[in-house]
Design a protein around this motif. Structure first.
Motif, PDB file in Angstrom:
ATOM      1  N   GLN A   1     -14.330  -6.701   8.203  1.00  0.00           N
ATOM      2  CA  GLN A   1     -15.136  -6.188   7.334  1.00  0.00           C
ATOM      3  C   GLN A   1     -14.435  -5.179   6.459  1.00  0.00           C
ATOM      4  OE1 GLN A   1     -18.754  -4.814   9.306  1.00  0.00           O
ATOM      5  NE2 GLN A   1     -19.060  -3.129   7.845  1.00  0.00           N
ATOM      6  N   LEU A   2     -13.327  -4.592   6.997  1.00  0.00           N
ATOM      7  CA  LEU A   2     -12.743  -3.414   6.319  1.00  0.00           C
ATOM      8  C   LEU A   2     -11.535  -4.282   5.463  1.00  0.00           C
ATOM      9  CD1 LEU A   2     -12.006  -0.975   9.237  1.00  0.00           C
ATOM     10  CD2 LEU A   2     -13.499  -0.540   6.936  1.00  0.00           C
ATOM     11  N   ARG A   3     -11.426  -5.501   5.355  1.00  0.00           N
ATOM     12  CA  ARG A   3     -10.364  -6.335   4.918  1.00  0.00           C
ATOM     13  C   ARG A   3      -9.024  -5.710   4.937  1.00  0.00           C
ATOM     14  NH1 ARG A   3     -14.423  -4.624   1.744  1.00  0.00           N
ATOM     15  NH2 ARG A   3     -13.146  -2.882   1.123  1.00  0.00           N
ATOM     16  N   GLY A   4      -9.032  -5.648   6.393  1.00  0.00           N
ATOM     17  CA  GLY A   4      -7.556  -5.036   6.840  1.00  0.00           C
ATOM     18  C   GLY A   4      -6.686  -5.713   7.873  1.00  0.00           C
ATOM     19  N   THR A   5      -5.695  -5.206   8.195  1.00  0.00           N
ATOM     20  CA  THR A   5      -4.843  -6.090   9.257  1.00  0.00           C
ATOM     21  C   THR A   5      -4.778  -5.472  10.398  1.00  0.00           C
ATOM     22  OG1 THR A   5      -2.942  -4.765   8.591  1.00  0.00           O
ATOM     23  CG2 THR A   5      -3.394  -6.776   7.326  1.00  0.00           C
ATOM     24  N   LEU A   6      -4.684  -6.446  11.553  1.00  0.00           N
ATOM     25  CA  LEU A   6      -4.646  -5.753  13.018  1.00  0.00           C
ATOM     26  C   LEU A   6      -3.421  -6.260  13.573  1.00  0.00           C
ATOM     27  CD1 LEU A   6      -5.948  -4.618  15.584  1.00  0.00           C
ATOM     28  CD2 LEU A   6      -6.923  -6.876  15.978  1.00  0.00           C
ATOM     29  N   GLU A   7      -2.569  -5.115  14.089  1.00  0.00           N
ATOM     30  CA  GLU A   7      -1.516  -5.468  14.826  1.00  0.00           C
ATOM     31  C   GLU A   7      -1.492  -4.875  16.276  1.00  0.00           C
ATOM     32  OE1 GLU A   7       1.819  -3.912  12.969  1.00  0.00           O
ATOM     33  OE2 GLU A   7       1.473  -4.456  11.018  1.00  0.00           O
TER      34      GLU A   7
ATOM     35  N   VAL B   1       0.171  -0.247  25.378  1.00  0.00           N
ATOM     36  CA  VAL B   1      -0.872  -0.977  24.921  1.00  0.00           C
ATOM     37  C   VAL B   1      -1.119  -0.425  23.506  1.00  0.00           C
ATOM     38  CG1 VAL B   1      -2.584  -2.109  24.928  1.00  0.00           C
ATOM     39  CG2 VAL B   1      -1.396  -1.883  26.932  1.00  0.00           C
ATOM     40  N   SER B   2      -0.923  -1.063  22.454  1.00  0.00           N
ATOM     41  CA  SER B   2      -1.478  -0.604  20.952  1.00  0.00           C
ATOM     42  C   SER B   2      -2.025  -1.526  20.066  1.00  0.00           C
ATOM     43  CB  SER B   2       0.185  -0.071  20.298  1.00  0.00           C
ATOM     44  OG  SER B   2      -0.246   0.465  18.985  1.00  0.00           O
ATOM     45  N   PHE B   3      -3.024  -0.889  19.456  1.00  0.00           N
ATOM     46  CA  PHE B   3      -3.632  -1.590  18.344  1.00  0.00           C
ATOM     47  C   PHE B   3      -3.613  -0.602  17.162  1.00  0.00           C
ATOM     48  CE2 PHE B   3      -5.557  -2.966  22.415  1.00  0.00           C
ATOM     49  CZ  PHE B   3      -6.047  -4.180  21.961  1.00  0.00           C
ATOM     50  N   THR B   4      -3.197  -1.493  15.995  1.00  0.00           N
ATOM     51  CA  THR B   4      -2.961  -0.721  14.690  1.00  0.00           C
ATOM     52  C   THR B   4      -3.715  -1.479  13.572  1.00  0.00           C
ATOM     53  OG1 THR B   4      -0.876   0.140  15.463  1.00  0.00           O
ATOM     54  CG2 THR B   4      -1.178   0.097  13.150  1.00  0.00           C
ATOM     55  N   ILE B   5      -4.626  -0.596  13.118  1.00  0.00           N
ATOM     56  CA  ILE B   5      -5.574  -1.266  11.892  1.00  0.00           C
ATOM     57  C   ILE B   5      -5.087  -0.441  10.763  1.00  0.00           C
ATOM     58  CG2 ILE B   5      -7.824  -1.673  10.860  1.00  0.00           C
ATOM     59  CD1 ILE B   5      -7.421  -1.295  14.780  1.00  0.00           C
ATOM     60  N   ARG B   6      -4.656  -1.335   9.718  1.00  0.00           N
ATOM     61  CA  ARG B   6      -4.567  -0.858   8.328  1.00  0.00           C
ATOM     62  C   ARG B   6      -5.714  -1.412   7.405  1.00  0.00           C
ATOM     63  NH1 ARG B   6       0.598  -1.622  10.754  1.00  0.00           N
ATOM     64  NH2 ARG B   6       1.724   0.223  10.997  1.00  0.00           N
ATOM     65  N   PHE B   7      -5.966  -0.574   6.506  1.00  0.00           N
ATOM     66  CA  PHE B   7      -6.970  -0.947   5.582  1.00  0.00           C
ATOM     67  C   PHE B   7      -7.002  -0.148   4.206  1.00  0.00           C
ATOM     68  CE2 PHE B   7      -9.384   1.764   8.160  1.00  0.00           C
ATOM     69  CZ  PHE B   7     -10.259   2.394   7.480  1.00  0.00           C
ATOM     70  N   ASP B   8      -7.538  -0.414   3.110  1.00  0.00           N
ATOM     71  CA  ASP B   8      -7.332   0.381   2.129  1.00  0.00           C
ATOM     72  C   ASP B   8      -8.857   0.520   1.786  1.00  0.00           C
ATOM     73  OD1 ASP B   8      -4.853   0.307   1.627  1.00  0.00           O
ATOM     74  OD2 ASP B   8      -4.804  -1.367  -0.057  1.00  0.00           O
ATOM     75  N   LEU B   9      -9.263   1.941   1.214  1.00  0.00           N
ATOM     76  CA  LEU B   9     -10.423   2.507   1.044  1.00  0.00           C
ATOM     77  C   LEU B   9     -10.936   1.524  -0.366  1.00  0.00           C
ATOM     78  CD1 LEU B   9     -10.430   6.248   1.366  1.00  0.00           C
ATOM     79  CD2 LEU B   9     -11.381   4.388   2.834  1.00  0.00           C
ATOM     80  N   GLU B  10     -12.377   1.209  -0.559  1.00  0.00           N
ATOM     81  CA  GLU B  10     -12.787   0.866  -1.849  1.00  0.00           C
ATOM     82  C   GLU B  10     -12.531   1.670  -2.997  1.00  0.00           C
ATOM     83  OE1 GLU B  10     -16.679  -0.754  -1.464  1.00  0.00           O
ATOM     84  OE2 GLU B  10     -16.257  -2.426  -0.150  1.00  0.00           O
TER      85      GLU B  10
ATOM     86  N   LYS C   1      -5.632   6.286  -0.722  1.00  0.00           N
ATOM     87  CA  LYS C   1      -6.633   5.139  -0.528  1.00  0.00           C
ATOM     88  C   LYS C   1      -6.181   4.251   0.860  1.00  0.00           C
ATOM     89  CE  LYS C   1      -5.315   1.345  -3.250  1.00  0.00           C
ATOM     90  NZ  LYS C   1      -5.771   0.366  -4.386  1.00  0.00           N
ATOM     91  N   HIS C   2      -4.949   4.673   1.328  1.00  0.00           N
ATOM     92  CA  HIS C   2      -4.472   3.873   2.300  1.00  0.00           C
ATOM     93  C   HIS C   2      -4.800   4.469   3.952  1.00  0.00           C
ATOM     94  CE1 HIS C   2      -2.166   1.530  -0.525  1.00  0.00           C
ATOM     95  NE2 HIS C   2      -1.721   2.357  -1.075  1.00  0.00           N
ATOM     96  N   VAL C   3      -5.414   3.805   4.499  1.00  0.00           N
ATOM     97  CA  VAL C   3      -5.586   4.305   6.045  1.00  0.00           C
ATOM     98  C   VAL C   3      -5.019   3.481   7.192  1.00  0.00           C
ATOM     99  CG1 VAL C   3      -7.507   5.061   7.347  1.00  0.00           C
ATOM    100  CG2 VAL C   3      -8.033   5.324   5.026  1.00  0.00           C
ATOM    101  N   THR C   4      -4.424   4.255   7.966  1.00  0.00           N
ATOM    102  CA  THR C   4      -4.095   3.532   9.217  1.00  0.00           C
ATOM    103  C   THR C   4      -4.613   4.073  10.627  1.00  0.00           C
ATOM    104  OG1 THR C   4      -1.697   3.270   8.214  1.00  0.00           O
ATOM    105  CG2 THR C   4      -1.765   3.333  10.822  1.00  0.00           C
TER     106      THR C   4
END
Length: 341
Positions: free
Chosen positions: A316-322, A329-338, A280-283
């Motif tokens: 909206q994804l209840r995720g984190t942004l780094e 230049v890097s954008f990393t979003i991590r979130f869990d599936l419902e 359920k973990h997505v990066t």
């Protein structure tokens, strides 16, 4: 009553006639020597009519010739087992009609010799229920496909209207804003198109989606064509539509920003898009080796609509942004599936 039948009754006990399943006893000659009331009603016989009949009378005509050979094998069995494992079995009623059955056979040694105790379950209601479920699922699948198809078409209409408006506007900034909105609409439309074309309307194949999205973005930013290489890695990533839409829009914004601002003034380089799914973990990671983001640029309060949308969709994804501002230049979003019910 003969001693053999007395011994058989002792083995079966009163439970034989009280069991909520059809039960018959077949001797070595293939004759039915015992049948409970449910067996008689299941096969459409009156009380006592089954006794003395060949068990082949309960077998559909097309299987009857081969059944004696199978029956001889049953009597030599040592342990109970299901009959016809892996095959659909049918029983034959007195009136000749057929119905689906499940049969368990149990070899029994009695005073009258080896016999086979058969337990028969009428599967008619179960099969009807299964068919109703299949029909309902098919209707639901068709409905979902139609909904996705209509949504996709409506988004394409919006895309065309924005295109018409952009052609009438002279202000470059307004045209740019309209083109950005077109790209967002195209991103959502592609997600629904991917679903519509998929065998699984519940999840989006992100590898296919990204391939088509990048074609659209490179067409929208033709000035970067030939100068910027886009690399994608999203094999085996499938997201439910509730997560797929915001995730797709995030990638759309980050790649668009990189093409517009990271590689301005003829700069060349590469953009990397990586999606990884571990249960359920997505990066999601979008990198580029273009111009660095200035330290004084507050990404949380940016005036850029694109970056505002990235922050909005991440929440909206209840995720984190780094964010890494340079090299690359890097954008990393991590979130869990419902969790699904």
């Amino acid at each position: 009553m003969s001693p053999a039948l007395v011994q058989l009754d002792e083995y079966l006990g009163q439970a034989f006639h009280r069991m909520p399943v059809a039960m018959i006893v077949v001797n070595q000659q293939g004759t039915i020597s015992r049948a409970n009331g449910l067996a008689e009603s299941t096969f459409g016989y009156a009380s006592g009519e089954l006794l003395g009949l060949s068990v082949e009378a309960l077998v559909p005509d097309r299987f009857r010739a081969r059944h004696p050979q199978y029956r001889q094998g049953f009597t030599s069995e040592e342990h109970a087992r299901p009959m016809g494992a892996g095959r659909d079995l049918s029983g034959r009623r007195k009136d000749g009609s057929e119905f689906p059955v499940e049969i368990g056979i149990n070899p029994v040694v009695t005073g009258e010799g080896p016999v086979v105790l058969s337990v028969i379950v009428d599967l008619t209601e179960r099969k009807l229920a299964e068919q109703r479920i299949k029909d309902a699922l098919l209707q639901k699948d068709l409905l979902l496909r139609e909904v996705h198809h209509r949504v996709k078409n409506n988004l394409q209409v919006v895309h065309s209207l924005l295109d018409l408006q952009a052609m009438k506007v002279k202000d470059p900034e307004v045209v740019s804003a309209l083109r950005d909105s077109q790209n967002r609409v195209r991103s959502m439309s592609l997600i629904h198109q991917t679903l519509y074309q998929s065998t699984n309307v519940a999840q989006v194949d992100f590898n296919q989606f990204l391939s088509e999205l990048m074609v659209g973005l490179t067409e929208a930013y033709r000035s970067a064509t030939g100068r910027v290489d886009i690399h994608m890695q999203a094999e085996d990533v499938r997201l439910p539509i509730n997560e797929a839409i915001p995730c797709g829009l995030i990638i759309n914004e980050l790649v668009s920003n990189a093409l517009k601002h990271g590689f301005a003034d003829g700069r060349s380089g590469s953009i990397w898009i990586k999606l990884q799914q571990d249960g359920k973990h997505v990066t999601v990671q979008v990198e580029n080796d273009g111009a660095a983001i200035p330290e004084e640029h507050d990404l949380r309060r940016s005036g850029s609509l694109g970056l505002q949308l990235v922050n909005l969709f991440t929440r909206q994804l209840r995720g984190t942004l780094e964010v890494h501002r340079a090299n690359p230049v890097s954008f990393t979003i991590r979130f869990d599936l419902e969790e699904t019910a």
